[in-house]
Scaffold this motif. Sequence first.
Motif, PDB file in Angstrom:
ATOM      1  N   LYS A  50       0.959  -1.323   0.159  1.00 39.39           N
ATOM      2  CA  LYS A  50      -0.043  -0.117  -0.017  1.00 39.39           C
ATOM      3  C   LYS A  50       1.101   1.313   0.105  1.00 39.39           C
ATOM      4  O   LYS A  50       1.740   1.433   1.037  1.00 39.39           O
ATOM      5  N   LEU A  51       0.823   1.931  -1.135  1.00 36.70           N
ATOM      6  CA  LEU A  51       1.497   3.248  -1.218  1.00 36.70           C
ATOM      7  C   LEU A  51       1.177   4.164  -0.251  1.00 36.70           C
ATOM      8  O   LEU A  51      -0.251   4.405  -0.084  1.00 36.70           O
ATOM      9  N   LYS A  52       1.881   5.173   0.573  1.00 42.06           N
ATOM     10  CA  LYS A  52       1.044   5.997   1.416  1.00 42.06           C
ATOM     11  C   LYS A  52       0.581   7.363   0.422  1.00 42.06           C
ATOM     12  O   LYS A  52      -0.431   7.738   0.871  1.00 42.06           O
ATOM     13  N   LYS A  53       1.288   7.421  -0.525  1.00 38.26           N
ATOM     14  CA  LYS A  53       0.717   8.505  -1.661  1.00 38.26           C
ATOM     15  C   LYS A  53       0.920   7.904  -2.966  1.00 38.26           C
ATOM     16  O   LYS A  53       2.329   7.354  -3.162  1.00 38.26           O
ATOM     17  N   ARG A  54       0.288   8.130  -4.123  1.00 39.50           N
ATOM     18  CA  ARG A  54       0.374   7.453  -5.330  1.00 39.50           C
ATOM     19  C   ARG A  54       0.969   8.618  -6.134  1.00 39.50           C
ATOM     20  O   ARG A  54       1.732   8.221  -6.940  1.00 39.50           O
ATOM     21  N   PHE A  55       0.921   9.887  -5.922  1.00 39.09           N
ATOM     22  CA  PHE A  55       1.513  10.739  -6.685  1.00 39.09           C
ATOM     23  C   PHE A  55       2.272  11.723  -5.477  1.00 39.09           C
ATOM     24  O   PHE A  55       1.823  12.171  -4.449  1.00 39.09           O
TER      25      PHE A  55
ATOM     26  N   SER B 281      10.882  15.901  -4.463  1.00 40.45           N
ATOM     27  CA  SER B 281      11.551  16.254  -3.150  1.00 40.45           C
ATOM     28  C   SER B 281      11.160  15.114  -1.931  1.00 40.45           C
ATOM     29  O   SER B 281      11.723  15.191  -0.982  1.00 40.45           O
ATOM     30  N   GLU B 282      10.130  14.402  -2.100  1.00 34.07           N
ATOM     31  CA  GLU B 282       9.567  13.395  -1.434  1.00 34.07           C
ATOM     32  C   GLU B 282      10.106  12.055  -1.303  1.00 34.07           C
ATOM     33  O   GLU B 282      10.256  11.507  -2.500  1.00 34.07           O
ATOM     34  N   ALA B 283      10.314  11.557  -0.172  1.00 33.34           N
ATOM     35  CA  ALA B 283      10.509   9.930  -0.237  1.00 33.34           C
ATOM     36  C   ALA B 283       9.370   9.187  -0.453  1.00 33.34           C
ATOM     37  O   ALA B 283       8.268   9.748  -0.150  1.00 33.34           O
ATOM     38  N   VAL B 284       9.501   8.147  -1.229  1.00 35.31           N
ATOM     39  CA  VAL B 284       8.541   7.158  -1.489  1.00 35.31           C
ATOM     40  C   VAL B 284       8.210   6.258  -0.365  1.00 35.31           C
ATOM     41  O   VAL B 284       9.189   5.558   0.256  1.00 35.31           O
ATOM     42  N   LYS B 285       6.975   6.289   0.207  1.00 34.98           N
ATOM     43  CA  LYS B 285       6.599   5.408   1.451  1.00 34.98           C
ATOM     44  C   LYS B 285       5.838   4.451   1.110  1.00 34.98           C
ATOM     45  O   LYS B 285       4.517   4.656   0.556  1.00 34.98           O
ATOM     46  N   LEU B 286       5.726   3.151   1.575  1.00 35.72           N
ATOM     47  CA  LEU B 286       4.939   2.120   1.555  1.00 35.72           C
ATOM     48  C   LEU B 286       4.706   1.129   2.723  1.00 35.72           C
ATOM     49  O   LEU B 286       5.615   1.005   3.601  1.00 35.72           O
ATOM     50  N   SER B 287       3.559   0.429   2.814  1.00 33.21           N
ATOM     51  CA  SER B 287       3.744  -0.613   3.748  1.00 33.21           C
ATOM     52  C   SER B 287       3.446  -1.973   2.906  1.00 33.21           C
ATOM     53  O   SER B 287       2.943  -2.190   1.704  1.00 33.21           O
ATOM     54  N   ALA B 288       4.112  -2.898   3.354  1.00 31.87           N
ATOM     55  CA  ALA B 288       4.201  -4.118   2.714  1.00 31.87           C
ATOM     56  C   ALA B 288       3.722  -5.359   3.867  1.00 31.87           C
ATOM     57  O   ALA B 288       4.169  -5.249   4.827  1.00 31.87           O
TER      58      ALA B 288
ATOM     59  N   ALA C  49       8.496  11.188 -12.941  1.00 35.26           N
ATOM     60  CA  ALA C  49       8.352   9.852 -13.963  1.00 35.26           C
ATOM     61  C   ALA C  49       7.260   8.955 -13.516  1.00 35.26           C
ATOM     62  O   ALA C  49       6.921   9.306 -12.327  1.00 35.26           O
ATOM     63  N   ILE C  50       6.967   7.962 -14.250  1.00 32.69           N
ATOM     64  CA  ILE C  50       6.138   6.841 -13.788  1.00 32.69           C
ATOM     65  C   ILE C  50       6.935   5.844 -13.353  1.00 32.69           C
ATOM     66  O   ILE C  50       7.916   5.384 -14.168  1.00 32.69           O
ATOM     67  N   TYR C  51       6.647   5.336 -12.277  1.00 30.79           N
ATOM     68  CA  TYR C  51       7.649   4.108 -11.667  1.00 30.79           C
ATOM     69  C   TYR C  51       6.778   2.840 -11.098  1.00 30.79           C
ATOM     70  O   TYR C  51       5.502   3.108 -11.036  1.00 30.79           O
ATOM     71  N   LEU C  52       7.338   1.967 -11.158  1.00 25.89           N
ATOM     72  CA  LEU C  52       6.702   0.821 -10.507  1.00 25.89           C
ATOM     73  C   LEU C  52       7.393   0.273  -9.056  1.00 25.89           C
ATOM     74  O   LEU C  52       8.531   0.155  -9.118  1.00 25.89           O
ATOM     75  N   VAL C  53       6.480   0.123  -8.213  1.00 18.75           N
ATOM     76  CA  VAL C  53       6.789  -0.323  -6.980  1.00 18.75           C
ATOM     77  C   VAL C  53       6.477  -1.867  -6.994  1.00 18.75           C
ATOM     78  O   VAL C  53       5.340  -2.219  -7.155  1.00 18.75           O
TER      79      VAL C  53
ATOM     80  N   GLU D 117       4.710 -12.241  -6.543  1.00 16.65           N
ATOM     81  CA  GLU D 117       4.943 -10.614  -6.989  1.00 16.65           C
ATOM     82  C   GLU D 117       3.781  -9.927  -6.542  1.00 16.65           C
ATOM     83  O   GLU D 117       2.545 -10.356  -6.499  1.00 16.65           O
ATOM     84  N   ALA D 118       3.837  -8.599  -6.338  1.00 21.94           N
ATOM     85  CA  ALA D 118       2.745  -7.518  -6.216  1.00 21.94           C
ATOM     86  C   ALA D 118       3.467  -6.159  -6.486  1.00 21.94           C
ATOM     87  O   ALA D 118       4.675  -6.121  -6.270  1.00 21.94           O
ATOM     88  N   ASP D 119       2.819  -5.525  -7.230  1.00 22.82           N
ATOM     89  CA  ASP D 119       3.445  -4.106  -7.648  1.00 22.82           C
ATOM     90  C   ASP D 119       2.416  -3.233  -7.872  1.00 22.82           C
ATOM     91  O   ASP D 119       1.069  -3.410  -7.612  1.00 22.82           O
ATOM     92  N   ALA D 120       2.581  -1.923  -7.925  1.00 18.91           N
ATOM     93  CA  ALA D 120       1.752  -0.675  -7.855  1.00 18.91           C
ATOM     94  C   ALA D 120       2.364   0.406  -8.495  1.00 18.91           C
ATOM     95  O   ALA D 120       3.699   0.546  -8.487  1.00 18.91           O
ATOM     96  N   GLU D 121       1.805   1.084  -9.640  1.00 19.55           N
ATOM     97  CA  GLU D 121       2.310   2.408 -10.095  1.00 19.55           C
ATOM     98  C   GLU D 121       2.236   3.594  -9.483  1.00 19.55           C
ATOM     99  O   GLU D 121       1.652   3.656  -8.352  1.00 19.55           O
ATOM    100  N   LEU D 122       3.519   4.326  -9.462  1.00 24.00           N
ATOM    101  CA  LEU D 122       3.670   5.601  -8.539  1.00 24.00           C
ATOM    102  C   LEU D 122       3.971   6.487  -9.598  1.00 24.00           C
ATOM    103  O   LEU D 122       4.856   6.485 -10.536  1.00 24.00           O
TER     104      LEU D 122
END
Length: 160
Positions: free
Chosen positions: A33-38, A42-49, A111-115, A128-133
């Motif tokens: 679960k991404l904390k934010k999808r956009f 300058s921000e770090a990418v945060k998620l829960s797994a 850019a568009i990334y994949l987590v 596997e599991a993934d989400a676009e960012l």
Amino acid sequence: MEFECTVTEVNEQQISGRKEVIVHPGDFYLGLKLKKRFVERSEAVKLSAVALTPEGKWHPGVQVKASVGNWESVTDEKSKQVRYLWKPLDQVQFTAEAKAREITFKPLPPAIYLVRLEATDTQGNAIEADAELYITGNGFTGWWWENEKEEIKLIPERAV
């Protein structure tokens, strides 16, 4: 998965049966679960797994690799076919616990990334599991394009 069987007797009478069963792709599922999808550049990418059993219970002890990256196009010299290769830009490995694991990746350019989360179960199945960012902000962004060989030729209606 659905199984169906029909048996025909010698007198041409038929009887049929059908059974549906759930077939899980492995011993467990990975979830993120991404904390934010956009996210601002300058921000770090945060998620829960998490790693969960098919029954929805915690599945601790699984070795998981979490990565953030994108697809890089590579053209085969001989066939001229375009293939896409996964290119991780940042990654972390961890052991799943009986709670969600919080993960932070460094800030990235727009850019568009994949987590992606990756693991292997006891049978050797890849899980596997993934989400676009989306990383937003100033600067050039190379958005994904369906066919890199396509071109649009602009022809003016009149001379300028």
